[in-house]
Every structure is written in structure tokens, then in C-alpha cells.
Design a protein around this motif. Structure first.
Motif, short mmCIF file in Angstrom:
data_model
loop_
_atom_site.label_atom_id
_atom_site.label_comp_id
_atom_site.label_asym_id
_atom_site.label_seq_id
_atom_site.Cartn_x
_atom_site.Cartn_y
_atom_site.Cartn_z
N VAL A 79 101.83 30.26 11.48
CA VAL A 79 100.69 30.00 10.59
C VAL A 79 99.42 30.64 11.15
O VAL A 79 98.86 31.55 10.57
N ALA A 80 98.98 30.14 12.30
CA ALA A 80 97.69 30.60 12.84
C ALA A 80 97.70 32.08 13.20
O ALA A 80 96.80 32.83 12.83
N ASN A 113 98.02 22.31 12.57
CA ASN A 113 97.06 23.08 11.78
C ASN A 113 96.32 22.20 10.80
O ASN A 113 96.83 21.16 10.38
N GLU A 169 104.84 25.09 11.53
CA GLU A 169 105.24 26.14 12.47
C GLU A 169 105.90 25.51 13.69
O GLU A 169 105.41 24.51 14.22
N LYS A 213 94.07 25.98 20.22
CA LYS A 213 95.23 25.51 19.49
C LYS A 213 95.81 24.23 20.10
O LYS A 213 95.92 24.11 21.31
N VAL A 251 92.71 17.71 15.44
CA VAL A 251 92.48 18.83 14.52
C VAL A 251 91.72 18.35 13.28
O VAL A 251 90.77 19.00 12.83
N GLY A 271 92.11 27.43 15.96
CA GLY A 271 93.34 28.16 16.25
C GLY A 271 93.41 29.53 15.60
O GLY A 271 93.74 30.52 16.27
N VAL A 272 93.10 29.62 14.31
CA VAL A 272 93.12 30.91 13.63
C VAL A 272 91.97 31.78 14.11
O VAL A 272 92.12 32.99 14.33
N THR A 290 98.16 34.33 10.00
CA THR A 290 96.96 34.26 9.15
C THR A 290 95.83 35.07 9.76
O THR A 290 95.11 35.79 9.06
N ASP A 326 98.14 20.84 7.78
CA ASP A 326 99.06 19.71 7.92
C ASP A 326 98.44 18.44 7.36
O ASP A 326 99.06 17.75 6.53
N THR A 378 102.50 28.62 17.81
CA THR A 378 101.20 28.81 17.18
C THR A 378 101.17 30.00 16.24
O THR A 378 100.17 30.24 15.55
#
Length: 304
Positions: free
Chosen positions: A127-128, A41, A69, A297, A289, A155-156, A131, A44, A124
Motif C-alpha cells: 500500500v504505502a 495504514n 498489506e 511506518k 495511526v 508512511g506514504v 502508492t 484500515d 509496508t
């Protein structure tokens, strides 16, 4: 010996290293998990620069393990833990990082991995996935409303678009041209990012879920007549409040993790893991990322 990908001080990529570490020992209320997969993410690499998530205090203890995660199999349980048990497949938020052979997880931030959900997909969600789920719910549009998601190709964003669609919303996804096909495959109308992007938005917008922050957030706010429908995961609370909106307030609990996993198991959410890297190539995963090249992701897979 077990290995972990760490940063040795605050700074840039030059602070990163793959090192050997001692096998962690679970304390009361914790379990030791043999990591099968770790989600990557933006937070990170931001933590490597000294960023703290809302509510965090204190400095990192170096070397600090990357990752927020993970999914894996319980190897050992701490005092007072009856569930999950040794051998159970689980996922959750690690106590001290997840780019590693082993990770400690607290039982209040862990959930059972459904058998039909892969370890990569499960990694995944803490967090993603959560959120995305919380942000869409926080905006609270009724079915038929139009939600605009900035950063829709990340990802989110990928998760937020799908969750919004499952709730009956029309979705506009702001992303670069390279991510048009991905955004449209999720059932959203693609809006090309870049200068003047708000002029390319078709029709009216009832809510905005921002995953970028900065100028993009400020521009997105101009599309709304009701700024209470502006929620961001890409900017600090003060910036969101200045524009009349709010920062997403994720409620990361075991129950919430299980609810998001159920969306994956039921086919309403595909995390779209588009690339995986072994732990030995964690640097490449993180650069993908950090440099904004990820579509969907990115996951680090650890041999089982």
C-alpha cells in the motif's frame, strides 16, 4: 486456533476485537500465507467507518479483518498455483485482511520478498510503497524540479520523499514540527504545517503530491501554475478534479510490488518502520495511526 483483529460493524474503536478464526483455505489462484508482519495504514481505520476505496462496491462481511498489506511465508497453495511455492517468503495485498495469523493472497498481487529485505519492511510496500511510487511517477517532474509533499512524515510520505530524491528532485516536505528531524533526514526541506504554511514554502513549486486532503490540498494547489502536476492520495477524485488535479492511480501488480521491493533492496528506499506491535496489541498500533501520532511506518508483527 488462528487469531485475527477485526471490526464487527461500521463505527469507531468500540467495534474492534481480537478473535479466534478458522484457518483460511486458498481457492484457485490463491496462496495461504503465515503472516509475519502487517502494515498499518490510515485506510484500515477508515474502512472500519464505512469508507470504500475507489472502485470498491458492496458492504463488508462481518467480522471483517483489518489490514491491506502483509508479508509472510507460503503455507499452502490453491488450485492452479505453481509459483510461489510452499516455504517461499512473499509479500502482497491480502484478499480479506492481514491483521491475522494467516492471510489469503491472490497470485496477481503478490511478489517474492528479497532476502535482504526484512518481513517488517516488506509489509509496508503493497500500500504505502506502491502508492508513493505511483504518485511521484504520475506527477512526472524532470530531474531538478521541485516536488512538495504534504503529510511527509507518514508512511506514504516518507517513501514518496525518498523516491523523489532518488529521481533527482528537490523535495519540500510539509509536516509538524515533531517530524522535522525525520523529514530532513530523508533529504527534504522541512516546511512546518499549520496555519499559513504556504507562506513558509521556500521558492517555487513544480509539483505537489498531497497525502492529507481537505484544506491542505486546496492550499497546496495555490502554489502551482500547472495544476496537472497536482496529485493526491488524501482526497476523492472529484475533489482533486475540482482543483485541476487528479487522484493517484496505483497500479498494484506483482511486477510493481517487485519494483518497489528492489528499491528497498538497493538502498534507495528505507520504509522507516519506527514502531512494531504484536498482534495482541493491534488496537494500539491502529490508534497510533488513526490519531496521527505515527512517524514513518507502523507494523504489526505476528510470531513465526
Amino acid at each position: 486456533m488462528p487469531k485475527a483483529y477485526v471490526f464487527t460493524r461500521y463505527g469507531g474503536p468500540e467495534t474492534e476485537a481480537l478473535v479466534e478464526v478458522e484457518r483460511p483455505v486458498p481457492g484457485p489462484g490463491q496462496v495461504l500465507v503465515a503472516v509475519r508482519a502487517a502494515g498499518v495504514n490510515p485506510v484500515d481505520w477508515k474502512q472500519r467507518t464505512g469508507y470504500r476505496r475507489p472502485g470498491e462496491t458492496g458492504e463488508a462481511v462481518f467480522p471483517a479483518v483489518f489490514g491491506n498489506e502483509v508479508s509472510g511465508v507460503v503455507e499452502e497453495t490453491g488450485e492452479g498455483v505453481s509459483t510461489p511455492a510452499v516455504g517461499d517468503a512473499v509479500f502482497g495485498r491480502p484478499v480479506e485482511g492481514g491483521y491475522s495469523t494467516y492471510a489469503l493472497l491472490s497470485t496477481d498481487l503478490i511478489a517474492e520478498k528479497p532476502a535482504t529485505v526484512s518481513f517488517a519492511d516488506a509489509a509496508t510496500l503493497p500500500v504505502a510503497g506502491v502508492t508513493a511510487w505511483e504518485g511521484v511517477r504520475q506527477i512526472g517532474l524532470e530531474p531538478g524540479g521541485t516536488l512538495l509533499v504534504t503529510g511527509a512524515g507518514g508512511g506514504v510520505g516518507v517513501a514518496a520523499v525518498q523516491i523523489a530524491r532518488s529521481l533527482g528532485l528537490r523535495v519540500l516536505g510539509v509536516a509538524g514540527e515533531a517530524k522535522r528531524e525525520l523529514v530532513e533526514s530523508l533529504g527534504a526541506t522541512h516546511v512546518a504545517s499549520g496555519p499559513g504554511w504556504t507562506d513558509r514554502v521556500p521558492g517555487t513549486v513544480d509539483g505537489v503530491y498531497d497525502l492529507v486532503g481537505g484544506e491542505v490540498l486546496a492550499e497546496a494547489a495555490t502554489l502551482l501554475t500547472d495544476r496537472s502536476r497536482l496529485v493526491t492520495a488524501g482526497a476523492p477524485q472529484a475533489e482533486a478534479e475540482r482543483l485541476g488535479g487528479a487522484r493517484v492511480a496505483p497500479s498494484r501488480t506483482s511486477a510493481r510490488l517487485a519494483a518497489v521491493a528492489a528499491l528497498v533492496a538497493g538502498g534507495d528506499l528505507d520504509p522507516h518502520v519506527t514502531d512494531t506491535f504484536p498482534l495482541e496489541r493491534a488496537a494500539e498500533a491502529l490508534r497510533t495511526v488513526e490519531e496521527g501520532h505515527a512517524r514513518g511506518k507502523i507494523v504489526i508483527e505476528v510470531a513465526g
